[in-house]
Design a protein around this motif. Structure first.
Motif: not given
Length: 134
Positions: A81, A84, A110-112, A127-128
């Motif tokens: 995470s 990213l 979403r930031t993940d 993606t995380a």
């Protein structure tokens, strides 16, 4: 007893060599010929094949993210995470194009999870990675 198996997702491309190099560089892998098929390349790493890229002179890029079309298939590339942003810069520098998905008329903020298309138009996300439990 089940026969041991493995699977690999194969992307069609009119130019498989540059697309295989894109994913090999992005994933820290290498490009290998796929044995007896001159039109298939494998993107491989320490654990074996990650992905296949097959020559198809009639291949057309998916039309996603048009609202009326589905992705049909896409890759999820798992990243720590806290890495990213760096992974995003790397993907874009290699030729990935960011995609703004608009489900139901609202932007996914979403930031993940970050959406892209590869240089041939196939969709993938960074993606995380889920936390590892021991």
């Amino acid at each position: 007893m089940t026969v041991p198996k493995t699977s690999v997702l194969v992307l069609d491309s009119t130019e498989p060599e540059p697309l295989a190099r894109f994913y090999a560089t992005l994933l820290g892998a290498t490009v290998e010929p796929a044995g007896g098929d001159p039109d298939l390349l494998f993107v491989t790493g320490r654990c074996g094949a990650f992905l296949g890229v097959r020559r198809d002179l009639g291949a057309a890029p998916p039309s996603w993210p048009r609202p009326e079309d589905s992705q049909q298939a896409h890759l999820h590339i798992l990243v720590a995470s806290d890495a990213l942003d760096e992974a995003e810069r790397e993907a874009v520098s290699l030729g990935a194009r960011p995609v703004a998905a608009v489900p139901n008329g609202t932007l996914d903020r979403r930031t993940d999870l970050r959406r892209y298309t590869d240089p041939a138009g196939h969709s993938f996300v960074l993606t995380a990675a889920p936390p590892v439990t021991v």
